[in-house]
Design a protein around this motif. Structure first.
Motif, short mmCIF file in Angstrom:
data_model
loop_
_atom_site.label_atom_id
_atom_site.label_comp_id
_atom_site.label_asym_id
_atom_site.label_seq_id
_atom_site.Cartn_x
_atom_site.Cartn_y
_atom_site.Cartn_z
N LEU A 102 9.60 2.29 0.69
CA LEU A 102 8.73 1.80 -0.38
C LEU A 102 9.54 1.28 -1.56
CD1 LEU A 102 5.91 4.51 -0.25
CD2 LEU A 102 5.72 2.10 0.41
N ILE A 144 0.75 -3.44 -6.13
CA ILE A 144 0.90 -2.11 -5.54
C ILE A 144 -0.45 -1.41 -5.62
CG2 ILE A 144 2.04 0.13 -5.73
CD1 ILE A 144 4.42 -1.43 -7.01
N LEU A 155 0.85 -1.18 0.00
CA LEU A 155 0.00 0.00 0.00
C LEU A 155 0.89 1.23 0.00
CD1 LEU A 155 -2.58 -1.18 2.68
CD2 LEU A 155 -2.63 -1.57 0.21
N THR A 156 0.74 2.05 -1.03
CA THR A 156 1.54 3.26 -1.12
C THR A 156 0.65 4.49 -0.97
OG1 THR A 156 1.35 3.46 -3.54
CG2 THR A 156 3.17 2.13 -2.69
N ASP A 157 1.28 5.56 -0.63
CA ASP A 157 0.58 6.83 -0.47
C ASP A 157 1.64 7.91 -0.61
OD1 ASP A 157 -1.27 8.81 0.10
OD2 ASP A 157 -1.97 7.90 1.96
N ASP A 158 1.22 9.14 -0.62
CA ASP A 158 2.17 10.23 -0.62
C ASP A 158 2.95 10.17 0.69
OD1 ASP A 158 3.28 12.83 -1.52
OD2 ASP A 158 2.22 13.56 0.27
N ASP A 202 -2.25 2.21 -4.67
CA ASP A 202 -2.05 3.60 -4.27
C ASP A 202 -3.27 4.06 -3.47
OD1 ASP A 202 -1.67 6.36 -4.02
OD2 ASP A 202 -0.81 6.54 -6.02
N ARG A 243 -4.11 6.87 -2.47
CA ARG A 243 -4.69 8.16 -2.87
C ARG A 243 -5.88 7.97 -3.79
NH1 ARG A 243 1.17 10.49 -4.34
NH2 ARG A 243 1.19 8.38 -5.14
N ASN A 244 -5.98 6.78 -4.40
CA ASN A 244 -7.02 6.54 -5.40
C ASN A 244 -8.12 5.58 -4.93
OD1 ASN A 244 -5.43 8.09 -7.14
ND2 ASN A 244 -4.28 6.29 -7.78
N LYS A 298 9.60 -2.79 -2.66
CA LYS A 298 9.25 -3.26 -4.00
C LYS A 298 10.41 -4.06 -4.60
CE LYS A 298 6.50 0.84 -4.85
NZ LYS A 298 6.48 2.12 -5.58
N LYS A 340 10.02 7.11 1.74
CA LYS A 340 10.30 6.99 0.30
C LYS A 340 11.25 5.83 0.03
CE LYS A 340 9.79 11.91 -0.71
NZ LYS A 340 10.51 13.15 -1.06
#
Length: 191
Positions: A141, A157, A118-121, A159, A161-162, A145, A138
């Protein structure tokens, strides 16, 4: 969020599943024995040995949980795994034996059937947790990966944010069902 899902599972957060008062009392009893022989071993070596022992304990505790869940036909959903742990220890420049123990655990543990990164800003992650600085988030992550690719782990992956938490839940449940159709509780959902 996952409680009403059509899968049989056990979930826990990293090492929290085996922290208990009984283990804490055992540690207190062992301290007295350690003090008697501790002057024989240089402190830098004691740090390395204790760090390596921590990784081995992590391995055996996790194996117990995975084995128990396997025998109960439960899917194990772990928030973090040995890969996440190894990357964190590398980023923090933990003792060499600890990093070696962590990568050894990555090789010895069964690969996850499915891994979700799970990625995010990084700024948003830092705003929520403040456990790692933005630069480490940063780097974490990127290394996670790379390690999952190197270990040939089936990962996806996502994101954050979406996607909202309920859509994320539905996506993860769908992916689990596709991987493990025989773990579905409601036989009407089999397809």
């Amino acid at each position: 969020v996952l409680k009403n899902s059509p899968i049989k599972f056990h979930t826990f957060h990293h090492t929290g599943a085996w922290k208990n008062k009984e283990k804490a009392s055992k540690v207190k009893k062992m301290i007295e024995v350690k003090k008697k022989v501790s002057w024989l071993i240089p402190s830098f070596l004691k740090i390395q040995i204790d760090a390596f022992r921590g990784e081995i304990n992590y391995f055996f505790n996790l194996v117990k949980i995975l084995y128990r869940n396997h025998n109960k036909d439960l899917i194990t959903i772990i928030d973090r795994y040995s890969y996440d742990r190894y990357v964190r220890w590398v980023n923090l420049k933990k003792p060499l034996f600890q990093r070696f123990g962590a990568i050894l655990v990555c090789y010895l543990l069964k690969k996850p059937t499915k891994c979700f990164i799970l990625t995010d800003d990084p700024e948003r992650i830092y705003g929520r947790k403040k456990i790692m600085p933005v630069w480490e988030i940063k780097l974490h992550l990127l290394k996670l990966k790379s390690l999952c690719t190197f270990m040939k782990v089936n990962f996806e992956i996502i994101d954050l944010r979406n996607i909202d938490q309920y859509s994320l839940r539905d996506l993860i449940i769908k992916e689990i069902i596709e991987e493990k159709k025989n773990f579905i509780i409601d036989s009407g959902l089999k397809g």
